[in-house]
Design an enzyme around this catalytic site. Structure first.
Site, mmCIF file in Angstrom:
data_model
loop_
_atom_site.group_PDB
_atom_site.id
_atom_site.type_symbol
_atom_site.label_atom_id
_atom_site.label_comp_id
_atom_site.label_asym_id
_atom_site.label_seq_id
_atom_site.Cartn_x
_atom_site.Cartn_y
_atom_site.Cartn_z
ATOM 1 N N SER A 45 0.800 -1.230 0.000
ATOM 2 C CA SER A 45 0.000 0.000 0.000
ATOM 3 C C SER A 45 0.834 1.282 0.000
ATOM 4 O O SER A 45 0.313 2.346 -0.304
ATOM 5 C CB SER A 45 -0.964 0.020 1.181
ATOM 6 O OG SER A 45 -0.273 0.218 2.389
ATOM 7 N N LYS A 63 1.187 4.525 6.998
ATOM 8 C CA LYS A 63 0.493 5.322 5.968
ATOM 9 C C LYS A 63 1.017 6.751 6.008
ATOM 10 O O LYS A 63 1.729 7.159 6.907
ATOM 11 C CB LYS A 63 -1.019 5.361 6.208
ATOM 12 C CG LYS A 63 -1.716 4.021 6.243
ATOM 13 C CD LYS A 63 -1.870 3.413 4.883
ATOM 14 C CE LYS A 63 -2.632 2.090 4.992
ATOM 15 N NZ LYS A 63 -2.418 1.239 3.864
#
Length: 173
Positions: free
Chosen positions: A39, A82
Site C-alpha cells: 500500500s 500510511k
C-alpha cells in the site's frame, strides 16, 4: 575471584546493559516495523524494514505528508504505515483520484504516488484531534477511505517513519 569468573561477570554485565539499552530504545525511542503490504509502494516496498521515531511529535504536531506508524483503528493489534493526508479540522475530498483539501481548486501535489489514482470519496471532515491517512499506492491501499473508524487520533501515532534500513538504507523524509 578467579580470572574465568571475572571474565564471565564482565560479559554478563555487557549483555545485561545491551538488553536494557535495546529495551529502552525499542519501547521509548524507536518503532521497528516491517511493511506488510504494497500500500505504500514505491516509497516503501512489501517486507521492507523501517524505523519510526517515537519522540518526533513530542514538541511539534504531525504534518501533512509525514509517513507514520499507528495501530489500525479497526483492529489495534495490527500496526499500519500510511501517509498523513488530512490534518485536524481539514475537509478531505477525493475526486477522480485527486485529493482536495478544504475545497481548494487545486489538488494536493503528490509526487510520491505509484500510479494515477482512481475513484471519488468523501468529503471527510477530520476531527480536531485526528488525522486522515492514505497509502501511496492508492489503487490498492486499504486506508482511511475504507475503514469503519476513518481517523487516527494523535495519541495513537506510534512514531514518524524516518528510515528504511532493510533491504537497503533509504531516508523516508
Amino acid at each position: 575471584m578467579t580470572d574465568i569468573k571475572k571474565e564471565i561477570f564482565e560479559w554478563a554485565k555487557v549483555i545485561v546493559i545491551a538488553i536494557a539499552i535495546a529495551f529502552i530504545l525499542n519501547n521509548y525511542v524507536i518503532v521497528n516495523a516491517q511493511v506488510p503490504t504494497g500500500s505504500m509502494e514505491n516509497t516503501v516496498m512489501t517486507k521492507d524494514r523501517i524505523f519510526a521515531f517515537r519522540l518526533a511529535y513530542l514538541f511539534e504536531d504531525p504534518q501533512r505528508g509525514d509517513i507514520v506508524v499507528f495501530p489500525f483503528p479497526d483492529d489495534e493489534k495490527v500496526n499500519y504505515l500510511k501517509r498523513i493526508i488530512g490534518l485536524p479540522g481539514d475537509t478531505v475530498e477525493i475526486k477522480d483520484g485527486k485529493v482536495y483539501i478544504n475545497n481548494s481548486k487545486k489538488p494536493l501535489k503528490e509526487d510520491y504516488l505509484k500510479e494515477t489514482p482512481t475513484g471519488s470519496f468523501g468529503p471527510y471532515k477530520v476531527p480536531e484531534d485526528s488525522y486522515f491517512m492514505m497509502g501511496d499506492n492508492r489503487n490498492i491501499s486499504e486506508d482511511s477511505r475504507y475503514w469503519n473508524n476513518p481517523y487516527v487520533k494523535k495519541e495513537k501515532i506510534l512514531g514518524k517513519a524516518i528510515i528504511r534500513y532493510y533491504p537497503s538504507i533509504k531516508s523516508l523524509k
